[in-house]
Design a protein around this motif. Sequence first.
Motif, PDB file in Angstrom:
ATOM      1  N   LYS A  18     -12.798 -53.825 -26.599  1.00  0.00           N
ATOM      2  CA  LYS A  18     -13.417 -55.144 -26.446  1.00  0.00           C
ATOM      3  C   LYS A  18     -13.791 -55.424 -24.995  1.00  0.00           C
ATOM      4  CE  LYS A  18     -10.811 -57.070 -30.347  1.00  0.00           C
ATOM      5  NZ  LYS A  18      -9.818 -58.103 -30.767  1.00  0.00           N
ATOM      6  N   ASP A  20     -11.819 -55.451 -22.429  1.00  0.00           N
ATOM      7  CA  ASP A  20     -10.839 -56.433 -21.989  1.00  0.00           C
ATOM      8  C   ASP A  20      -9.537 -55.726 -21.613  1.00  0.00           C
ATOM      9  OD1 ASP A  20      -9.746 -58.896 -21.424  1.00  0.00           O
ATOM     10  OD2 ASP A  20      -9.280 -59.397 -23.513  1.00  0.00           O
ATOM     11  N   SER A  49     -19.169 -59.376 -13.474  1.00  0.00           N
ATOM     12  CA  SER A  49     -18.436 -59.024 -14.691  1.00  0.00           C
ATOM     13  C   SER A  49     -17.096 -58.368 -14.397  1.00  0.00           C
ATOM     14  CB  SER A  49     -19.279 -58.114 -15.586  1.00  0.00           C
ATOM     15  OG  SER A  49     -19.604 -56.903 -14.929  1.00  0.00           O
ATOM     16  N   LYS A  52     -14.376 -60.939 -13.487  1.00  0.00           N
ATOM     17  CA  LYS A  52     -14.032 -61.768 -14.642  1.00  0.00           C
ATOM     18  C   LYS A  52     -13.141 -60.998 -15.608  1.00  0.00           C
ATOM     19  CE  LYS A  52     -14.503 -65.411 -17.367  1.00  0.00           C
ATOM     20  NZ  LYS A  52     -13.959 -66.744 -17.005  1.00  0.00           N
ATOM     21  N   VAL A 132     -25.241 -61.285 -22.311  1.00  0.00           N
ATOM     22  CA  VAL A 132     -23.794 -61.269 -22.087  1.00  0.00           C
ATOM     23  C   VAL A 132     -23.472 -61.550 -20.625  1.00  0.00           C
ATOM     24  CG1 VAL A 132     -21.753 -59.790 -22.029  1.00  0.00           C
ATOM     25  CG2 VAL A 132     -23.267 -59.762 -24.020  1.00  0.00           C
ATOM     26  N   ARG A 133     -24.184 -60.905 -19.724  1.00  0.00           N
ATOM     27  CA  ARG A 133     -23.881 -61.078 -18.303  1.00  0.00           C
ATOM     28  C   ARG A 133     -24.319 -62.443 -17.778  1.00  0.00           C
ATOM     29  NH1 ARG A 133     -23.509 -56.431 -20.008  1.00  0.00           N
ATOM     30  NH2 ARG A 133     -22.319 -54.776 -18.987  1.00  0.00           N
ATOM     31  N   ASP A 135     -24.496 -65.312 -19.793  1.00  0.00           N
ATOM     32  CA  ASP A 135     -23.727 -66.372 -20.462  1.00  0.00           C
ATOM     33  C   ASP A 135     -22.217 -66.235 -20.283  1.00  0.00           C
ATOM     34  OD1 ASP A 135     -26.202 -67.218 -21.324  1.00  0.00           O
ATOM     35  OD2 ASP A 135     -26.022 -66.294 -23.304  1.00  0.00           O
ATOM     36  N   LYS A 136     -21.719 -64.999 -20.302  1.00  0.00           N
ATOM     37  CA  LYS A 136     -20.269 -64.790 -20.230  1.00  0.00           C
ATOM     38  C   LYS A 136     -19.767 -64.638 -18.801  1.00  0.00           C
ATOM     39  CE  LYS A 136     -16.608 -61.918 -22.279  1.00  0.00           C
ATOM     40  NZ  LYS A 136     -16.325 -60.777 -23.203  1.00  0.00           N
ATOM     41  N   TYR A 137     -20.581 -64.009 -17.943  1.00  0.00           N
ATOM     42  CA  TYR A 137     -20.129 -63.702 -16.595  1.00  0.00           C
ATOM     43  C   TYR A 137     -20.882 -64.470 -15.505  1.00  0.00           C
ATOM     44  CZ  TYR A 137     -18.090 -59.781 -19.164  1.00  0.00           C
ATOM     45  OH  TYR A 137     -17.402 -59.007 -20.070  1.00  0.00           O
ATOM     46  N   ASP A 138     -21.824 -65.322 -15.908  1.00  0.00           N
ATOM     47  CA  ASP A 138     -22.566 -66.170 -14.956  1.00  0.00           C
ATOM     48  C   ASP A 138     -23.326 -65.377 -13.895  1.00  0.00           C
ATOM     49  OD1 ASP A 138     -21.613 -68.563 -16.165  1.00  0.00           O
ATOM     50  OD2 ASP A 138     -19.724 -68.361 -15.074  1.00  0.00           O
TER      51      ASP A 138
END
Length: 299
Positions: A18, A20, A49, A52, A132-133, A135-138
């Motif tokens: 994932k 993570d 990323s 984070k 993804v980068r 929205d998730k990692y700004d």
Amino acid sequence: MTKTLFVSDLDGTLLNEKADISDKAAEILNDLIENGLNFTFATARTAASALKITEKLNLKLPCILMNGVSIYDTVTGRYMKNEYIKPENALAVSEIFKRHNLHPFMYKIERDMLYAVYSDFSNRAMKDFYAVRRDKYDKPFIKCSDLSEAADSGTVYFTILDSYEKLLPVKCEIEKNKGVKLAFYRDVYHKEYWFLEVFGSAASKYNAVVFLKNYGAYESITGFGDNLNDIPLFNACDRKGAGRFKNASRILEDVLDRSTDFVCVHQHDTVYEILAKLIGLLADKFDRRAVGEEADIGN
């Protein structure tokens, strides 16, 4: 006791499927760091990323980003060192991509801030990569009409995700330019896609690891990796751990010294188990089975 720096790749090595780090794995690694483990990571990812994803870790040392392009101080939140692509080479690379009707992301660092420039999406995978980068990692993205117009002294990196067949001729053309280096390897999450990443000729995981070795006055380096872009990392290491995971490249096993190095049979937190055993700390925190069996840390 020898002062050793431990350096791990992220995707396919330190991270799970994932992308993570599990809570239990983070607890183990943080305890090791607190007890004196000199640990950092070397990744193809950018700070947006990578930091984070690793935010659960109490990192104290600089990390290596974009395959050695940048060395980033995780304590101060500042870039310590960047390797830029010369403007003429950045322009030449952008023109090659254009001739092949491919649209990479071009990373630039200006005033200590990284952002990505793009003109279009070559495929759905690139669009998902962007989403993804963003929205998730700004990560900041700027759209332009032509990358060639933005290729200047601030350029540090190109990255694109596409099929092997489409990227191979581009790779063969770009590698003729002695002013840049590249990494070409299969995506660990989507087997049908490959990454082609281009950076300045002075950038590499090898050079970055050597920099950190001198910076911290370390006597030896132990590294962990799973893919072709980790070979430069391994070349800088005194001891290596290659992942023979389901998403790993077996080619890495060819660079191992069987007398001192090791192969992990399974993924998911096995690196943490090996670290704990190598350091001889936290014996109650990990499964005591021999390395090579599947660790249960991340379950």
